[in-house]
Design an enzyme around this catalytic site. Structure first.
Site, PDB file in Angstrom:
ATOM      1  N   ARG A 106      53.684 116.472   9.812  1.00 18.93           N
ATOM      2  CA  ARG A 106      52.819 117.409  10.538  1.00 18.93           C
ATOM      3  C   ARG A 106      53.438 117.879  11.849  1.00 18.93           C
ATOM      4  NH1 ARG A 106      46.201 117.273  11.245  1.00 18.93           N
ATOM      5  NH2 ARG A 106      46.119 118.944  12.738  1.00 18.93           N
TER       6      ARG A 106
ATOM      7  N   LYS B  67      49.591 125.682   6.854  1.00 16.72           N
ATOM      8  CA  LYS B  67      48.987 124.598   7.648  1.00 16.72           C
ATOM      9  C   LYS B  67      48.230 123.633   6.733  1.00 16.72           C
ATOM     10  CE  LYS B  67      46.891 123.045  11.791  1.00 16.72           C
ATOM     11  NZ  LYS B  67      46.350 123.273  13.101  1.00 16.72           N
TER      12      LYS B  67
ATOM     13  N   ASN C 100      54.558 121.580  15.460  1.00 21.75           N
ATOM     14  CA  ASN C 100      54.736 121.582  16.921  1.00 21.75           C
ATOM     15  C   ASN C 100      55.992 122.313  17.369  1.00 21.75           C
ATOM     16  OD1 ASN C 100      52.418 120.041  17.278  1.00 21.75           O
ATOM     17  ND2 ASN C 100      53.549 118.147  16.899  1.00 21.75           N
TER      18      ASN C 100
ATOM     19  N   HIS D 246      47.569 129.885  25.406  1.00 20.15           N
ATOM     20  CA  HIS D 246      48.350 128.853  24.708  1.00 20.15           C
ATOM     21  C   HIS D 246      49.521 129.513  23.955  1.00 20.15           C
ATOM     22  CE1 HIS D 246      49.115 125.278  22.280  1.00 20.15           C
ATOM     23  NE2 HIS D 246      48.930 125.979  21.179  1.00 20.15           N
TER      24      HIS D 246
ATOM     25  N   HIS E 249      56.129 123.780  20.804  1.00 18.50           N
ATOM     26  CA  HIS E 249      55.005 123.276  21.589  1.00 18.50           C
ATOM     27  C   HIS E 249      55.398 122.268  22.669  1.00 18.50           C
ATOM     28  CE1 HIS E 249      52.691 125.404  18.647  1.00 18.50           C
ATOM     29  NE2 HIS E 249      51.554 125.014  19.171  1.00 18.50           N
TER      30      HIS E 249
ATOM     31  N   HIS F  98      53.654 123.255  25.932  1.00 20.12           N
ATOM     32  CA  HIS F  98      52.590 122.491  26.608  1.00 20.12           C
ATOM     33  C   HIS F  98      52.942 122.249  28.077  1.00 20.12           C
ATOM     34  CE1 HIS F  98      50.847 120.725  22.637  1.00 20.12           C
ATOM     35  NE2 HIS F  98      50.187 121.802  23.029  1.00 20.12           N
TER      36      HIS F  98
ATOM     37  N   ARG G 295      28.166 108.862  15.611  1.00 16.49           N
ATOM     38  CA  ARG G 295      29.463 108.489  14.998  1.00 16.49           C
ATOM     39  C   ARG G 295      29.889 109.455  13.902  1.00 16.49           C
ATOM     40  NH1 ARG G 295      26.648 104.004  15.932  1.00 16.49           N
ATOM     41  NH2 ARG G 295      27.467 102.683  17.587  1.00 16.49           N
TER      42      ARG G 295
ATOM     43  N   GLU H 246      49.384 113.067  11.462  1.00 20.15           N
ATOM     44  CA  GLU H 246      50.642 113.313  12.158  1.00 20.15           C
ATOM     45  C   GLU H 246      51.568 112.111  12.180  1.00 20.15           C
ATOM     46  OE1 GLU H 246      50.775 116.684  15.170  1.00 20.15           O
ATOM     47  OE2 GLU H 246      50.768 114.902  16.411  1.00 20.15           O
TER      48      GLU H 246
ATOM     49  N   LYS I 122      41.926 118.525  14.056  1.00 17.51           N
ATOM     50  CA  LYS I 122      42.093 117.982  15.407  1.00 17.51           C
ATOM     51  C   LYS I 122      40.988 118.554  16.288  1.00 17.51           C
ATOM     52  CE  LYS I 122      47.081 117.211  15.822  1.00 17.51           C
ATOM     53  NZ  LYS I 122      48.297 117.626  16.558  1.00 17.51           N
TER      54      LYS I 122
ATOM     55  N   GLU J 223      51.548 131.767  16.944  1.00 23.07           N
ATOM     56  CA  GLU J 223      51.436 130.677  15.948  1.00 23.07           C
ATOM     57  C   GLU J 223      51.821 131.198  14.556  1.00 23.07           C
ATOM     58  OE1 GLU J 223      50.991 127.607  16.766  1.00 23.07           O
ATOM     59  OE2 GLU J 223      49.909 127.630  18.681  1.00 23.07           O
TER      60      GLU J 223
HETATM   61  N1  LIG Z   1      42.707 121.788  17.102  1.00 21.06           N
HETATM   62  C1  LIG Z   1      43.883 122.345  16.904  1.00 21.06           C
HETATM   63  O1  LIG Z   1      44.617 122.025  15.959  1.00 21.06           O
HETATM   64  C2  LIG Z   1      44.339 123.425  17.832  1.00 21.06           C
HETATM   65  C3  LIG Z   1      45.463 124.207  17.510  1.00 21.06           C
HETATM   66  C4  LIG Z   1      45.826 125.241  18.362  1.00 21.06           C
HETATM   67  C5  LIG Z   1      45.099 125.484  19.514  1.00 21.06           C
HETATM   68  N2  LIG Z   1      44.027 124.697  19.811  1.00 21.06           N
HETATM   69  C6  LIG Z   1      43.222 124.952  21.017  1.00 21.06           C
HETATM   70  O2  LIG Z   1      42.657 126.253  20.904  1.00 21.06           O
HETATM   71  C7  LIG Z   1      42.533 126.832  22.199  1.00 21.06           C
HETATM   72  C8  LIG Z   1      43.184 128.199  22.180  1.00 21.06           C
HETATM   73  O3  LIG Z   1      42.568 128.990  21.199  1.00 21.06           O
HETATM   74  P1  LIG Z   1      42.021 130.464  21.489  1.00 21.06           P
HETATM   75  O4  LIG Z   1      43.142 131.313  21.939  1.00 21.06           O
HETATM   76  O5  LIG Z   1      41.217 130.873  20.332  1.00 21.06           O
HETATM   77  O6  LIG Z   1      41.148 130.202  22.807  1.00 21.06           O
HETATM   78  P2  LIG Z   1      39.671 130.514  23.276  1.00 21.06           P
HETATM   79  O7  LIG Z   1      38.670 129.834  22.438  1.00 21.06           O
HETATM   80  O8  LIG Z   1      39.667 130.194  24.720  1.00 21.06           O
HETATM   81  O9  LIG Z   1      39.501 132.102  23.068  1.00 21.06           O
HETATM   82  C9  LIG Z   1      40.284 133.020  23.827  1.00 21.06           C
HETATM   83  C10 LIG Z   1      39.379 134.088  24.488  1.00 21.06           C
HETATM   84  O10 LIG Z   1      38.877 134.983  23.478  1.00 21.06           O
HETATM   85  C11 LIG Z   1      37.463 135.165  23.650  1.00 21.06           C
HETATM   86  N3  LIG Z   1      36.945 135.495  22.313  1.00 21.06           N
HETATM   87  C12 LIG Z   1      36.794 134.668  21.253  1.00 21.06           C
HETATM   88  N4  LIG Z   1      36.475 135.373  20.148  1.00 21.06           N
HETATM   89  C13 LIG Z   1      36.386 136.665  20.518  1.00 21.06           C
HETATM   90  C14 LIG Z   1      36.097 137.869  19.819  1.00 21.06           C
HETATM   91  N5  LIG Z   1      35.880 137.879  18.501  1.00 21.06           N
HETATM   92  N6  LIG Z   1      36.069 139.024  20.514  1.00 21.06           N
HETATM   93  C15 LIG Z   1      36.321 139.026  21.846  1.00 21.06           C
HETATM   94  N7  LIG Z   1      36.642 137.929  22.563  1.00 21.06           N
HETATM   95  C16 LIG Z   1      36.663 136.767  21.900  1.00 21.06           C
HETATM   96  C17 LIG Z   1      37.006 133.854  24.225  1.00 21.06           C
HETATM   97  O11 LIG Z   1      35.761 133.989  24.874  1.00 21.06           O
HETATM   98  C18 LIG Z   1      38.149 133.525  25.184  1.00 21.06           C
HETATM   99  O12 LIG Z   1      37.997 134.198  26.399  1.00 21.06           O
HETATM  100  C19 LIG Z   1      43.184 125.864  23.153  1.00 21.06           C
HETATM  101  O13 LIG Z   1      42.189 125.069  23.768  1.00 21.06           O
HETATM  102  C20 LIG Z   1      44.056 124.991  22.266  1.00 21.06           C
HETATM  103  O14 LIG Z   1      44.267 123.683  22.799  1.00 21.06           O
HETATM  104  C21 LIG Z   1      43.633 123.695  18.991  1.00 21.06           C
END
Ligand SMILES: NC(=O)c1ccc[n+]([C@@H]2O[C@H](COP(=O)([O-])OP(=O)(O)OC[C@H]3O[C@@H](n4cnc5c(N)ncnc54)[C@H](O)[C@@H]3O)[C@@H](O)[C@H]2O)c1
Length: 352
Positions: free
Chosen positions: A231, A217, A235, A254, A238, A242, A113, A227, A135, A177
């Site tokens: 917040r 942020k 979006n 994304h 988005h 999405h 938990r 949210e 999140k 972003e």
């Molecule tokens: N929690 C939140 O508030 C929030 C906000 C925005 C996005 N997200 C989520 O985040 C994800 C998108 O984020 P992302 O673009 O970081 O995606 P990701 O984690 O898939 O990374 C993108 C790619 O970069 C590679 N990578 C990571 N670090 C690297 C580095 N230093 N050097 C080389 N390659 C590297 C990864 O292996 C992957 O192939 C989505 O799942 C989205 O839903 C969450």
């Protein structure tokens, strides 16, 4: 080094410009057992090996990108935590992009938990967005990010040295972003990016861009962690973004889908919030300067399908599709009364 405070269900700091190895040593002093969760792409860089002490650290290697955000991977993390006899004072450290911090944060939220977790984001999207705000979650058959929890990390450690190996495509996806943040609150980000000129120029000022984006942020999330309303300004872009991600079978980054969504939301704002067209032009030019898409091709997506996805989005209320729009750069507002015709009209303007 800059410390940015976030007030959520706990208060924590986002440290921008740190040395992640030193941060991991600091975390290791605070917990007996640590599970590092990282994708193969990070493990293969070979930077983790020297730091791992087999009596204290264990490594869980995830599949790449969105593939890791599933219940099967989460279940494997739970099994690992079980076999390591993880207790309430042990911790998870996520080292990776947004997909990894979302997954590892959710594993921490659900084990016993809730145990402590830390984020060491390695992508620009992870640094400016995913690791800040609490999140966490995974994707399921029902949709993306529908299963999750608001569960803040104990600290976020941002070391921009990670960005050296990040592809231009992923760097640009993170910039979507950053550009969004400039348009909803801190317009000095837009000036910085225009001055930077291109991706290489933006890489040179990444620490400034991250510090400014995280400040916005952190401020928004600290006022409205769960949210309630404010917040939602995060979006901007988005809602359609999405829907496009889903219709494209998650083949787009994304940030790429959000870029198209930003352009659409800006055009809709011209229609409903009297946004000046030169602001939309500024937004479009900035996105394109950093190789981000702003249009779709005819037939690429079915409008009916996109519309249905938007109507089913967790941000729609009572069947009404809600958008964040702009009155001017830095002045976001809520669009809650757009008619189907108005939406289609703005969509048709992004079809090339
Ligand atoms: N929690 C939140 O508030 C929030 C906000 C925005 C996005 N997200 C989520 O985040 C994800 C998108 O984020 P992302 O673009 O970081 O995606 P990701 O984690 O898939 O990374 C993108 C790619 O970069 C590679 N990578 C990571 N670090 C690297 C580095 N230093 N050097 C080389 N390659 C590297 C990864 O292996 C992957 O192939 C989505 O799942 C989205 O839903 C969450």
């Amino acid at each position: 080094m800059l410390r940015i405070a976030v007030k959520a269900e706990i208060s924590y700091d986002v440290i921008v410009g740190c040395d992640w190895q030193e941060s991991l040593r600091e975390i290791s002093r605070a917990h007996k057992k640590i599970l590092l969760v990282a994708p193969a792409s990070i493990v293969e860089l070979g930077k983790l090996d020297v730091l791992l002490d087999s009596s204290q650290h264990s490594l869980f290697v995830t599949p790449d990108a969105e593939e890791q955000k599933d219940v099967a991977t989460l279940e494997r993390i739970w099994s690992t935590l079980g076999s390591l006899e993880f207790g309430r004072t042990d911790a998870i450290v996520a080292i990776g992009g947004g997909a990894t911090t979302d997954l590892a944060g959710f594993a921490a939220a659900t084990w016993l938990r809730g145990i402590a977790w830390y984020a060491i984001p390695t992508t620009l999207a992870g640094m400016v967005d995913a690791s800040v705000g609490g999140k966490t979650g995974i994707n399921t058959q029902a949709g993306k990010n529908l299963v999750g929890s608001f569960y803040s990390p104990t600290s976020v450690f941002i070391d921009t040295a990670w960005l050296a190996t990040l592809s231009d495509r992923d760097f640009s996806a993170g910039l979507a972003e950053v550009i969004k943040t400039g348009f909803i609150r801190d317009t000095s980000i837009l000036d910085d990016l225009e001055l930077a000129g291109d991706i290489s120029g933006a890489r040179l000022i990444s620490e400034t861009l991250i510090a400014k984006s995280v400040t916005v942020k952190a401020d928004v999330v600290s006022s409205d962690f769960k949210e309630g309303k404010l917040r939602e300004i995060l979006n901007f872009g988005h809602t359609l973004g999405h829907a496009i991600e889903k219709s494209a079978g998650y083949s787009l980054r994304h940030g790429e889908a959000v870029a198209v969504g930003l352009h659409f939301a800006s055009l809709l704002s011209e229609e409903l919030l009297h946004l000046q067209s030169d602001s939309t032009e500024r937004l479009k030019n900035l996105l394109e300067r950093f190789s981000l898409p702003t249009t779709v091709t005819s037939g690429q997506y079915q409008w009916d399908e996109l519309y249905q996805s938007m109507a089913g989005d967790k941000k729609s209320r009572d069947g009404r599709i809600r958008f964040i729009g702009l009155r001017a750069p830095g002045e976001p507002d809520w669009i809650e009364t757009a008619s189907a015709d108005q939406l289609l009209k703005s969509y048709e303007r992004i079809v090339k």
